[in-house]
Write an enzyme that holds these catalytic residues in place. Structure first.
Site, mmCIF file in Angstrom:
data_model
loop_
_atom_site.group_PDB
_atom_site.id
_atom_site.type_symbol
_atom_site.label_atom_id
_atom_site.label_comp_id
_atom_site.label_asym_id
_atom_site.label_seq_id
_atom_site.Cartn_x
_atom_site.Cartn_y
_atom_site.Cartn_z
ATOM 1 N N SER A 187 50.281 16.806 -11.370
ATOM 2 C CA SER A 187 50.600 17.399 -10.073
ATOM 3 C C SER A 187 50.946 16.302 -9.072
ATOM 4 O O SER A 187 51.879 15.545 -9.289
ATOM 5 C CB SER A 187 49.437 18.275 -9.606
ATOM 6 O OG SER A 187 49.813 19.108 -8.540
ATOM 7 N N GLU A 300 53.791 27.455 -14.209
ATOM 8 C CA GLU A 300 53.067 26.680 -13.191
ATOM 9 C C GLU A 300 52.633 27.534 -12.003
ATOM 10 O O GLU A 300 51.487 27.487 -11.561
ATOM 11 C CB GLU A 300 53.942 25.536 -12.684
ATOM 12 C CG GLU A 300 54.368 24.518 -13.717
ATOM 13 C CD GLU A 300 53.350 23.420 -13.937
ATOM 14 O OE1 GLU A 300 52.256 23.484 -13.352
ATOM 15 O OE2 GLU A 300 53.667 22.487 -14.710
ATOM 16 N N HIS A 395 49.464 26.180 -13.789
ATOM 17 C CA HIS A 395 49.192 24.849 -13.259
ATOM 18 C C HIS A 395 47.737 24.470 -13.548
ATOM 19 O O HIS A 395 46.838 25.301 -13.468
ATOM 20 C CB HIS A 395 49.440 24.865 -11.751
ATOM 21 C CG HIS A 395 49.574 23.509 -11.133
ATOM 22 N ND1 HIS A 395 50.552 22.621 -11.509
ATOM 23 C CD2 HIS A 395 48.854 22.881 -10.160
ATOM 24 C CE1 HIS A 395 50.445 21.511 -10.779
ATOM 25 N NE2 HIS A 395 49.413 21.652 -9.975
#
Length: 479
Positions: A187, A300, A395
Site C-alpha cells: 500500500s 483491492e 486490500h
C-alpha cells in the site's frame, strides 16, 4: 535467553528464547523531537555497554485511542525511529535480507504489527527480516519549506532512506548480507518504494511492490494546499511548538477524499527527494536498474466499498464515479459498460474501476516502463478471496499470506488448510526473488506474463488488457 549483536554504534541484546533471534526497537536515527521535529533524520548516537533490544519501540503518532494502545501493549511518541530484526542466527552466514515498509495511508501503521512478525518468514527462507517505524501524517509529509526550511519535506522518505542506510551498514552484525537487500512495501509502503526508486535511491538491490496506489504521489501544488488547510486550523499555526495531540487534530480536519482516492499525507514532488512523479520518471528516464516484483489484488477496493449499502450503487452513482476517474474526455457510460460486463453488478463494476485506476493500472504502467528498459520485472495478481462475504481478494489480504501469520487475521485471508497452502506458495515465490532468483517468467512489457495467485496458480499472457487500457494516459498532472 538472549543474543548479543555488535554494531558500530554499540552492542545490542536481543531475544533468543526461540529458534529465531529477535532484536526489537533498535534505534536507526536520533529521536526527531524538539528542534529535530521538522528536520531530516540524524545519525543515532553511539552507546556504551549493551543496549537492550527486547521490546518494540514506540509507534509513530497516529489516530489510535489510549485504550487500544494499552490493549495492544504499545506506546506512541515522536521518538519512533526504530527497526526490528528477525534472524536465524547472529553469525557470519550472510543471509539475504528482506526489509518491509508497512502501509496505512501514510497516517497509520507500525513495524511491530502482528501481521508483520518476521519469525515464520525468516525461519522458512533462512533470511533476515526487518520492519521499521517512520514518521507519519503531517509529521512525516507536511510540505512547508517556507516555514520549516530546507530539508523539511518528505521526512517519511528521508527516514526510510536513513533506515536503509543503517541496514546496509549494520545488517552484517545480524547474519545478513549487506549486498543482498530486498525492500518490500504494501500500500503506502509500495508508494514509498516507487518514490525512492524515482529519486535514485541505491540502498537496496531488489524491490517488491504490493498493492501500491502509485498515482497517489502528490504535486507540489496539492501538497502546498494541504499545508494551507493544516495551518488554517489555528492551534498548529506554529507547528514547531504545539503538541502531538494538536497536530493529529489538525490532520483529522482535512478531508481525505474518496473517489478518486486522494491521500493528503502521501509523498509529494518537492524538487529535492522527488523531482518528478514516479510514473513520469519510469517513462522518461532510468531508475536504478534493479529487479522488481510488483502486483495487486484483484479486488483491492471492495473492502473500502463495504461500508456502502447496495442501494447506494445506482446507475447514476456508478456513472459519476466513472466520470471522476476517467475524466471528462472519456465516455463514462462506456467505462461502466466495460466493467459491468466483466463484473456483473453495479457494485462490482464501481469497485473494480477504483481498483484498476488507483492500484492495478499505475502499477502496470510503472513496471512496464521499467521492464522495457531491460530490467527484470515479475508481475502478479493475487486472487485468493477473503472468507468474509463480498470482499474477494481485497486490500491487505497479501500481508498474512506473505508473512504466514494467518492466525493474526483469520477473517482476512482464512485460517484453514487451503489458506496455509496458498500462503506457502506465495511465501516461496517471494523468497525465490529475495534470494536473487527468477520466481516465474519475466514480464517484458505490454501483454507480457502475469502470475495469477489463487485457487489456481498459473502464468497468463495479456491479463485484463481491455480494462487496463482505459487508464492509459489517465494521470495528466504527472506528464
Amino acid at each position: 535467553m538472549t543474543a548479543i549483536a555488535h554494531t558500530s554504534y554499540g552492542a545490542l541484546r536481543g531475544d533468543a528464547s526461540g529458534d529465531i533471534r529477535v532484536f526489537r526497537g533498535v534505534p536507526y536515527a536520533a529521536p526527531p523531537t524538539g528542534e529535530r521535529r521538522w528536520r531530516p533524520p540524524q545519525p543515532v548516537a553511539s552507546w556504551a555497554g549493551v543496549l537492550d533490544a527486547l521490546t518494540f519501540g514506540d509507534i509513530a503518532p497516529q489516530d489510535i485511542s489510549a485504550e487500544r494502545l494499552a490493549k495492544r501493549g504499545m506506546t506512541m511518541s515522536e521518538d519512533c525511529l526504530t527497526l526490528n530484526i528477525w534472524t536465524p542466527g547472529v553469525d557470519d552466514n550472510r543471509r539475504p535480507v528482506l526489509v518491509f515498509l508497512h502501509g496505512g495511508g501514510q497516517t497509520q501503521g507500525h513495524g511491530s504489527a502482528a501481521l508483520l512478525d518476521g519469525s515464520r518468514l525468516a525461519r522458512r527462507g533462512d533470511i533476515v527480516v526487518v520492519t521499521l517505524n517512520f514518521r507519519l501524517g503531517a509529521l512525516g509529509t507536511l510540505y512547508a519549506p517556507d516555514r520549516h526550511g530546507a530539508g523539511s519535506t518528505n521526512l517519511t522518505l528521508r527516514d526510510q532512506r536513513r533506515a536503509l542506510r543503517w541496514i546496509r551498514e549494520e545488517i552484517g552484525a545480524f547474519g545478513g548480507d549487506p549486498a543482498a537487500i530486498t525492500v518490500a512495501g504494501q500500500s503506502s509502503g509500495a508508494i514509498a518504494i516507487s518514490a525512492l526508486l524515482a529519486g535514485g535511491c541505491d540502498l537496496f538491490d531488489r524491490a517488491i511492490l504490493q498493492s501500491g496506489g502509485l498515482e497517489r504521489v502528490r504535486s507540489t501544488a496539492a501538497a502546498a494546499a494541504v499545508a494551507d488547510m493544516f495551518f488554517a486550523t489555528g492551534p498548529v499555526a506554529r507547528a514547531d511548538v504545539v503538541g502531538v495531540d494538536e497536530i493529529l487534530a489538525a490532520q483529522r480536519a482535512i478531508e481525505p477524499g474518496f473517489v478518486p482516492p486522494q491521500g493528503p499525507f502521501h509523498p509529494c514532488i518537492d524538487a529535492d527527494v522527488i523531482e518528478e512523479h514516479p510514473l513520469v520518471v519510469a517513462r522518461r528516464r532510468h531508475m536504478p536498474a534493479i529487479p522488481v516484483l510488483a502486483g495487486t489484488t484483484c479486488d483491492e477496493w471492495r473492502v473500502f466499498d463495504a461500508t456502502l449499502d447496495e442501494d447506494d450503487f445506482t446507475q447514476r452513482y456508478v456513472r459519476e464515479r466513472a466520470r471522476m476517474l476517467a475524466g471528462d474526455g472519456r465516455d463514462a457510460d462506456a467505462v461502466v459498460a466495460t466493467y459491468r460486463a466483466a463484473h456483473g453488478t453495479l457494485r462490482g463494476a464501481a469497485s473494480a474501476m477504483v481498483t484498476d485506476y488507483h492500484f492495478t493500472a499505475p502499477t502496470e504502467q510503472f513496471v512496464r516502463a521499467h521492464a522495457e528498459r531491460g530490467n527484470p520485472v515479475f508481475r502478479y495478481e493475487l486472487q485468493w478471496p477473503s472468507p468474509r462475504p463480498g470482499l474477494g481478494a481485497c486490500h491487505d489480504i497479501c500481508l498474512p499470506l506473505v508473512f504466514g501469520n494467518l492466525p493474526a487475521a483469520p477473517a482476512l485471508a482464512g485460517d484453514d488448510e487451503a489458506a496455509y497452502r496458498m500462503s506457502a506458495t506465495i511465501a516461496e515465490l517471494w523468497l525465490e526473488f529475495v534470494r536473487g532468483r527468477d520466481p516465474w517468467e519475466r514480464y517484458h512489457g505490454r501483454g507480457g506474463p502475469t502470475m495469477l495467485l489463487g485457487s489456481e496458480t498459473k502464468v497468463v499472457l495479456g491479463h485484463r488488457e481491455e480494462q487496463l487500457a482505459i487508464w492509459e494516459g489517465r494521470y495528466p498532472a504527472y506528464g
